[in-house]
Design a protein around this motif. Structure first.
Motif, short mmCIF file in Angstrom:
data_model
loop_
_atom_site.label_atom_id
_atom_site.label_comp_id
_atom_site.label_asym_id
_atom_site.label_seq_id
_atom_site.Cartn_x
_atom_site.Cartn_y
_atom_site.Cartn_z
N GLN A 207 0.79 -1.19 0.06
CA GLN A 207 0.01 0.16 0.19
C GLN A 207 0.91 1.20 -0.08
OE1 GLN A 207 -3.47 -0.25 -0.27
NE2 GLN A 207 -2.94 -2.41 -0.67
N PRO A 208 0.57 2.33 -0.53
CA PRO A 208 1.20 3.56 -0.70
C PRO A 208 1.70 3.95 0.91
CG PRO A 208 -0.71 4.06 -1.78
CD PRO A 208 -0.94 2.58 -1.15
N ALA A 209 1.00 3.65 1.89
CA ALA A 209 1.57 3.94 3.30
C ALA A 209 2.85 3.03 3.57
CB ALA A 209 0.53 3.84 4.23
N GLN A 210 2.81 1.88 2.83
CA GLN A 210 4.09 0.90 3.27
C GLN A 210 5.32 1.08 2.62
OE1 GLN A 210 1.33 -2.49 2.33
NE2 GLN A 210 2.42 -3.29 4.38
N ILE A 211 5.39 2.21 1.69
CA ILE A 211 6.76 2.47 1.20
C ILE A 211 7.00 3.88 1.30
CG2 ILE A 211 5.57 2.90 -1.05
CD1 ILE A 211 8.15 2.42 -2.44
N THR A 212 8.37 4.17 1.96
CA THR A 212 8.94 5.51 1.88
C THR A 212 10.05 5.29 1.03
OG1 THR A 212 8.37 5.59 4.33
CG2 THR A 212 10.18 7.05 3.60
N ASP A 213 10.12 6.29 0.04
CA ASP A 213 11.27 6.64 -0.90
C ASP A 213 11.80 7.85 -0.54
OD1 ASP A 213 13.13 6.78 -3.04
OD2 ASP A 213 11.27 6.55 -4.47
N ARG A 214 13.17 7.65 0.06
CA ARG A 214 13.81 8.99 0.30
C ARG A 214 14.90 9.23 -0.59
NH1 ARG A 214 13.27 10.47 5.64
NH2 ARG A 214 11.00 11.01 5.52
N SER A 215 15.20 8.52 -1.69
CA SER A 215 16.31 8.67 -2.76
C SER A 215 16.31 9.94 -3.11
CB SER A 215 16.16 7.69 -3.99
OG SER A 215 14.93 7.90 -4.53
N CYS A 216 17.45 10.53 -3.61
CA CYS A 216 17.54 11.93 -3.79
C CYS A 216 18.58 12.16 -4.92
CB CYS A 216 17.59 12.99 -2.65
SG CYS A 216 17.60 14.51 -3.25
N SER A 217 18.51 12.88 -5.89
CA SER A 217 19.51 12.76 -7.08
C SER A 217 21.00 13.67 -6.40
CB SER A 217 19.11 13.61 -8.18
OG SER A 217 18.14 12.94 -9.03
N GLY A 218 22.02 13.22 -6.77
CA GLY A 218 23.29 13.93 -6.01
C GLY A 218 23.49 13.29 -4.85
N ALA A 219 22.75 12.49 -4.00
CA ALA A 219 23.03 11.89 -2.81
C ALA A 219 24.39 11.37 -2.49
CB ALA A 219 21.68 11.17 -2.38
N THR A 220 24.99 11.57 -1.48
CA THR A 220 26.12 10.96 -1.20
C THR A 220 25.96 9.95 0.18
OG1 THR A 220 27.25 12.50 0.16
CG2 THR A 220 27.82 12.51 -2.12
N THR A 221 26.65 9.38 0.60
CA THR A 221 26.60 8.60 2.02
C THR A 221 26.36 9.59 3.05
OG1 THR A 221 28.86 8.35 2.38
CG2 THR A 221 27.84 6.46 1.42
N ALA A 222 27.04 10.93 3.13
CA ALA A 222 26.80 11.94 3.98
C ALA A 222 25.20 12.26 4.19
CB ALA A 222 27.74 13.01 3.79
N ASP A 223 24.53 12.15 3.08
CA ASP A 223 22.97 12.62 2.93
C ASP A 223 22.23 11.62 3.65
OD1 ASP A 223 23.67 15.22 1.56
OD2 ASP A 223 24.19 14.05 -0.22
N LEU A 224 22.91 10.48 3.98
CA LEU A 224 21.89 9.37 4.70
C LEU A 224 21.75 9.81 6.10
CD1 LEU A 224 23.90 5.90 3.46
CD2 LEU A 224 21.54 6.92 2.63
N SER A 225 22.42 10.50 6.62
CA SER A 225 22.53 10.92 8.16
C SER A 225 22.26 12.50 8.16
CB SER A 225 23.68 10.29 8.80
OG SER A 225 24.95 10.90 8.22
N GLY A 226 22.25 13.29 7.15
CA GLY A 226 22.30 14.41 7.37
C GLY A 226 21.24 15.17 6.21
N GLN A 227 20.74 16.33 6.06
CA GLN A 227 20.01 16.77 5.20
C GLN A 227 20.64 17.30 3.76
OE1 GLN A 227 18.17 20.29 6.98
NE2 GLN A 227 16.63 19.18 8.09
N GLN A 228 19.98 17.00 2.84
CA GLN A 228 20.64 17.50 1.67
C GLN A 228 19.73 18.63 0.84
OE1 GLN A 228 20.31 14.02 -1.13
NE2 GLN A 228 21.21 15.37 -2.88
N SER A 229 20.56 19.65 0.83
CA SER A 229 19.95 20.73 0.05
C SER A 229 19.83 20.40 -1.57
CB SER A 229 20.47 22.04 0.09
OG SER A 229 20.57 22.23 1.52
N THR A 230 18.84 20.74 -2.37
CA THR A 230 18.68 20.26 -3.74
C THR A 230 18.15 21.95 -4.40
OG1 THR A 230 16.24 20.21 -3.97
CG2 THR A 230 17.64 18.07 -3.25
N GLY A 231 18.32 21.88 -5.42
CA GLY A 231 17.74 23.00 -6.32
C GLY A 231 16.48 23.51 -6.01
#
Length: 306
Positions: free
Chosen positions: A80-104
């Motif tokens: 169900q839609p409530a059962q998936i959380t997609d946090r992927s983000c273009s430009g992400a590095t391993t540092a963005d796993l634990s910290g906020q990532q600014s995008t355009g």
């Protein structure tokens, strides 16, 4: 991998909506057994699917597609839609796993913030941006332009001019970055296990960007012949590192490279999974198109349901 390769390169991670659900099992798309969820997808642009219709999710700057492999996996597992959380983000590095990532266009929360003790499935597609693969390809394209400028008398005869810039005195600067990234990937997997101890975790490797053999990539990618081999080797080295760290952490590894051989950026438009510098399908340059995301989803499902 997309360090916003609107100029032609690569990036990686995954997107989101957090939930709590029961960790039962169900029959998957081929009759296997797979977790119901919650499912959390972490990663960079190869996970997010930049420029593949339809772009959705928050923030918009992460360039997530409704047809990326996390969405396709969730659909195949009948989540169900409530059962998936997609946090992927273009430009992400391993540092963005634990910290906020600014995008355009907005800020992506730390990807780990989607993980809970209720999470039952996690996919992680990361590492390309840690080694600067996007800028590496851009640089190799630039040297390729000089290599092919024969009429201007610029061609030095070195068929791997980009490799020459990165491998000096027996030292491979790209390999050094891969080796350094290994510890960060290992730490990321430890953190996932800590936050979601009951989850099945899979590290998703990168599909074949460039061809094996002597396929001409001058038109599609503008790369000198020797640099095609060098870049292919470095991608394989990156995947080898990811597979090694996954095994050491007790996680699964999803090989998307093997099934994508022959579907690289230099293959025919009708069969390719990765778009070249000038995409012929709706997708970012040097990134998976819709067929590529489908191929990656199939590889993930084969591992999850195997």
């Amino acid at each position: 991998m997309r360090n916003h390769l609107r100029t032609g390169a690569v990036a990686v991670l995954a997107c989101g909506v957090l939930v709590a659900a029961v960790g039962l099992t169900q029959h998957g798309h081929d009759g296997g057994t797979a977790p119901v969820g919650p499912y959390v997808a972490l990663g960079d642009s190869y996970t997010a699917g930049p420029d593949i219709p339809d772009q959705n999710g928050t923030p918009l700057g992460c360039d997530r597609s409704s047809q990326n492999y996390p969405a396709l996996v969730a659909a195949a597992l009948k989540l169900q839609p409530a059962q998936i959380t997609d946090r992927s983000c273009s430009g992400a590095t391993t540092a963005d796993l634990s910290g906020q990532q600014s995008t355009g266009d907005g800020t992506n929360p730390a990807q780990f913030s989607a993980l809970t003790s209720d999470t039952r499935l996690v996919t992680l597609g990361i590492g390309g941006n840690d080694i600067g693969f996007s800028s590496l390809i851009t640089r190799c394209v630039e040297t390729g332009v000089l290599y092919y400028a024969i009429r201007l008398g610029v061609n030095t005869g070195d068929d791997a001019p980009c490799r020459t810039q990165y491998v000096t005195g027996g030292t491979d600067k790209v390999q050094q970055k891969i080796d350094a990234a290994a510890a960060r990937v290992s730490a990321a997997l430890d953190e996932i296990k800590k936050r979601s101890p009951k989850a099945r975790v899979y590290v998703v490797g990168y599909p074949a960007i460039l061809p094996d053999g002597d396929t001409d990539c001058s038109r599609a990618m503008g790369l000198a012949p020797g640099d095609v081999s060098y870049l292919r080797e470095k991608e394989q080295d990156l995947n080898t590192m990811l597979q090694r760290e996954a095994k050491a952490a007790g996680a699964g590894y999803v090989d998307t490279y093997k099934p994508s051989v022959g579907h690289d950026a230099c293959s025919a438009a009708s069969s390719r999974w990765i778009e070249p510098l000038v995409p012929a399908s709706p997708a970012a340059a040097v990134h998976p198109n819709a067929a590529g995301e489908r191929g990656m989803a199939d590889a993930v499902l084969s591992s999850v349901e195997g």
